[in-house]
Design a protein around this motif. Structure first.
Motif, PDB file in Angstrom:
ATOM      1  N   VAL A   1       0.871  -1.172   0.000  1.00  0.00           N
ATOM      2  CA  VAL A   1       0.000   0.000   0.000  1.00  0.00           C
ATOM      3  C   VAL A   1       0.910   1.225   0.000  1.00  0.00           C
TER       4      VAL A   1
ATOM      5  N   PRO B   1       1.397   5.508  -0.397  1.00  0.00           N
ATOM      6  CA  PRO B   1       0.723   6.804  -0.295  1.00  0.00           C
ATOM      7  C   PRO B   1       0.914   7.604  -1.590  1.00  0.00           C
TER       8      PRO B   1
ATOM      9  N   ASP C   1      -3.981   6.802  -1.377  1.00  0.00           N
ATOM     10  CA  ASP C   1      -3.322   5.515  -1.197  1.00  0.00           C
ATOM     11  C   ASP C   1      -3.806   4.518  -2.244  1.00  0.00           C
TER      12      ASP C   1
ATOM     13  N   GLY D   1       4.322   9.867   3.585  1.00  0.00           N
ATOM     14  CA  GLY D   1       3.412   8.949   4.269  1.00  0.00           C
ATOM     15  C   GLY D   1       4.071   7.605   4.497  1.00  0.00           C
TER      16      GLY D   1
ATOM     17  N   ILE E   1       4.457   3.521   3.631  1.00  0.00           N
ATOM     18  CA  ILE E   1       4.270   2.356   2.765  1.00  0.00           C
ATOM     19  C   ILE E   1       4.033   1.164   3.686  1.00  0.00           C
ATOM     20  N   GLN E   2       2.964   0.418   3.417  1.00  0.00           N
ATOM     21  CA  GLN E   2       2.674  -0.793   4.184  1.00  0.00           C
ATOM     22  C   GLN E   2       2.950  -2.003   3.306  1.00  0.00           C
TER      23      GLN E   2
ATOM     24  N   ARG F   1       6.320  -1.391   7.901  1.00  0.00           N
ATOM     25  CA  ARG F   1       5.819  -0.043   7.655  1.00  0.00           C
ATOM     26  C   ARG F   1       7.028   0.871   7.491  1.00  0.00           C
TER      27      ARG F   1
END
Length: 135
Positions: free
Chosen positions: A26, A28, A33, A50, A52-53, A63
């Motif tokens: 995921v 940003p 997103d 932001g 990143i997952q 993360r």
């Protein structure tokens, strides 16, 4: 490569930080997103400050805070070229709070538009960094 995984690469100006197969990333993106998975439609996006997952094994396994950059997604991979990247757990809140205070002072003291714009950009990045550390 596993059929249900996509290749994820995170690159900063200094080094290749991550290069592995994951279920989903995921990012940003500049317009919001987005999740990149195997067989994703091709996409190029700016990346806003932001987190990143990185998802694998059915949960978020990593993360990483990014200060901005660009992402390229293909059906086989997601590559993020980040200006700055730092694992969320490594963020020093007190140091970041002091940097934010200094950036706000720089903004107030700026005499030229360029100085004000640079300070404003630093403020946005540092606010996003503090938010990442708080989540």
């Amino acid at each position: 490569m596993a059929e249900d995984k996509t290749k994820f690469e995170l690159v900063s100006p200094e080094e290749l930080l991550i290069s592995e197969e994951v279920e989903m990333v995921v990012v940003p993106g500049g317009d919001g997103d987005f999740g990149a998975m195997v067989r994703h439609a091709p996409l190029i996006s700016s990346v806003r400050p932001g987190v990143i997952q990185v998802h694998d094994g059915g949960s978020v396994k990593e993360r990483i805070f990014v200060a901005g950059g660009f992402a390229e997604v293909t059906p086989e991979r997601c590559t993020v070229l980040a200006e700055v990247a730092e694992p969320v757990e490594d963020i020093d809140r007190s140091k970041t709070e002091q940097e934010l205070k200094d950036a706000r002072e720089d903004y107030e003291d700026a005499k030229e538009d360029r100085e004000r714009d640079e300070a404003e950009n630093r403020i946005k990045v540092l606010e996003a960094k503090l938010a990442a550390a708080s989540s």
